[in-house]
Motif scaffolding. Structure first.
Motif, PDB file in Angstrom:
ATOM      1  N   ARG A  72     -26.964 -17.914  58.463  1.00  0.00           N
ATOM      2  CA  ARG A  72     -28.379 -17.338  58.028  1.00  0.00           C
ATOM      3  C   ARG A  72     -29.439 -18.040  57.627  1.00  0.00           C
ATOM      4  O   ARG A  72     -30.473 -17.484  57.308  1.00  0.00           O
ATOM      5  CB  ARG A  72     -27.686 -16.467  56.611  1.00  0.00           C
ATOM      6  N   LEU A  73     -29.310 -19.460  57.303  1.00  0.00           N
ATOM      7  CA  LEU A  73     -30.178 -20.191  57.088  1.00  0.00           C
ATOM      8  C   LEU A  73     -30.648 -21.291  58.100  1.00  0.00           C
ATOM      9  O   LEU A  73     -31.462 -22.221  57.784  1.00  0.00           O
ATOM     10  CB  LEU A  73     -30.032 -20.889  55.667  1.00  0.00           C
ATOM     11  N   ASP A  74     -30.084 -20.883  59.235  1.00  0.00           N
ATOM     12  CA  ASP A  74     -30.410 -21.586  60.482  1.00  0.00           C
ATOM     13  C   ASP A  74     -30.129 -23.550  60.308  1.00  0.00           C
ATOM     14  O   ASP A  74     -30.960 -24.024  60.830  1.00  0.00           O
ATOM     15  CB  ASP A  74     -31.798 -21.514  60.902  1.00  0.00           C
ATOM     16  N   LYS A  75     -29.410 -23.668  59.563  1.00  0.00           N
ATOM     17  CA  LYS A  75     -28.823 -25.092  59.460  1.00  0.00           C
ATOM     18  C   LYS A  75     -28.133 -25.738  60.853  1.00  0.00           C
ATOM     19  O   LYS A  75     -27.544 -24.685  61.541  1.00  0.00           O
ATOM     20  CB  LYS A  75     -27.852 -25.292  58.232  1.00  0.00           C
ATOM     21  N   PRO A  76     -28.061 -26.803  61.073  1.00  0.00           N
ATOM     22  CA  PRO A  76     -27.442 -27.429  62.095  1.00  0.00           C
ATOM     23  C   PRO A  76     -26.106 -27.025  62.268  1.00  0.00           C
ATOM     24  O   PRO A  76     -25.338 -26.757  61.165  1.00  0.00           O
ATOM     25  CB  PRO A  76     -27.755 -29.058  62.438  1.00  0.00           C
ATOM     26  N   VAL A  77     -25.563 -26.949  63.264  1.00  0.00           N
ATOM     27  CA  VAL A  77     -23.991 -26.733  63.762  1.00  0.00           C
ATOM     28  C   VAL A  77     -22.988 -27.606  62.951  1.00  0.00           C
ATOM     29  O   VAL A  77     -21.972 -27.225  62.708  1.00  0.00           O
ATOM     30  CB  VAL A  77     -23.706 -26.289  65.274  1.00  0.00           C
ATOM     31  N   TRP A  78     -23.508 -28.934  62.905  1.00  0.00           N
ATOM     32  CA  TRP A  78     -22.847 -29.788  62.190  1.00  0.00           C
ATOM     33  C   TRP A  78     -22.330 -29.385  60.848  1.00  0.00           C
ATOM     34  O   TRP A  78     -21.421 -30.132  60.204  1.00  0.00           O
ATOM     35  CB  TRP A  78     -23.111 -31.313  62.241  1.00  0.00           C
ATOM     36  N   TRP A  79     -22.906 -28.538  60.205  1.00  0.00           N
ATOM     37  CA  TRP A  79     -22.747 -28.194  58.842  1.00  0.00           C
ATOM     38  C   TRP A  79     -21.214 -27.225  58.833  1.00  0.00           C
ATOM     39  O   TRP A  79     -20.501 -27.245  57.982  1.00  0.00           O
ATOM     40  CB  TRP A  79     -23.737 -27.171  58.631  1.00  0.00           C
TER      41      TRP A  79
END
Length: 107
Positions: A26-33
């Motif tokens: 939802r917040l467009d953080k990188p996939v590594w999150w």
């Protein structure tokens, strides 16, 4: 008291793990999150299994109240949104319910 301590650690781990997925989706953080999120969810499951109880379902039910209060604290401390009176009242009702489930006399 040991149960409440373990529930608190489990809630923090579960909320952090779920938030990592939320942030990616939802917040467009990188996939590594997702990697620390999955680790956090594994820690949650392991800690919850350490709670001294005779039944998993009772443990999960009583944990629910702690999870709700921890989620409201997350709302306030991490997301910067102050819980309103309904949030606080609902959290207190949930804590009371969790205590009844966890510590009620068994016959």
């Amino acid at each position: 008291m040991k149960a409440y301590f373990l529930f608190s650690i489990a809630a923090l781990a579960e909320i952090a793990g779920c938030f990592a997925f939320w942030a990616w989706w939802r917040l467009d953080k990188p996939v590594w999150w997702l990697a620390p999120g999955m680790l956090s969810l594994a820690i949650f499951a392991g800690v919850l299994a350490l709670v001294p109880s005779d039944a998993a379902g009772r443990t999960y039910a009583s944990y629910g109240g702690i999870y709700i209060v921890a989620s409201l604290l997350w709302l306030w401390l991490v997301e910067g949104r102050l819980p309103d009176r309904w949030d606080v009242g609902g959290g207190l009702v949930c804590l009371a319910g969790a205590a009844l489930i966890l510590f009620g006399p068994r016959g």
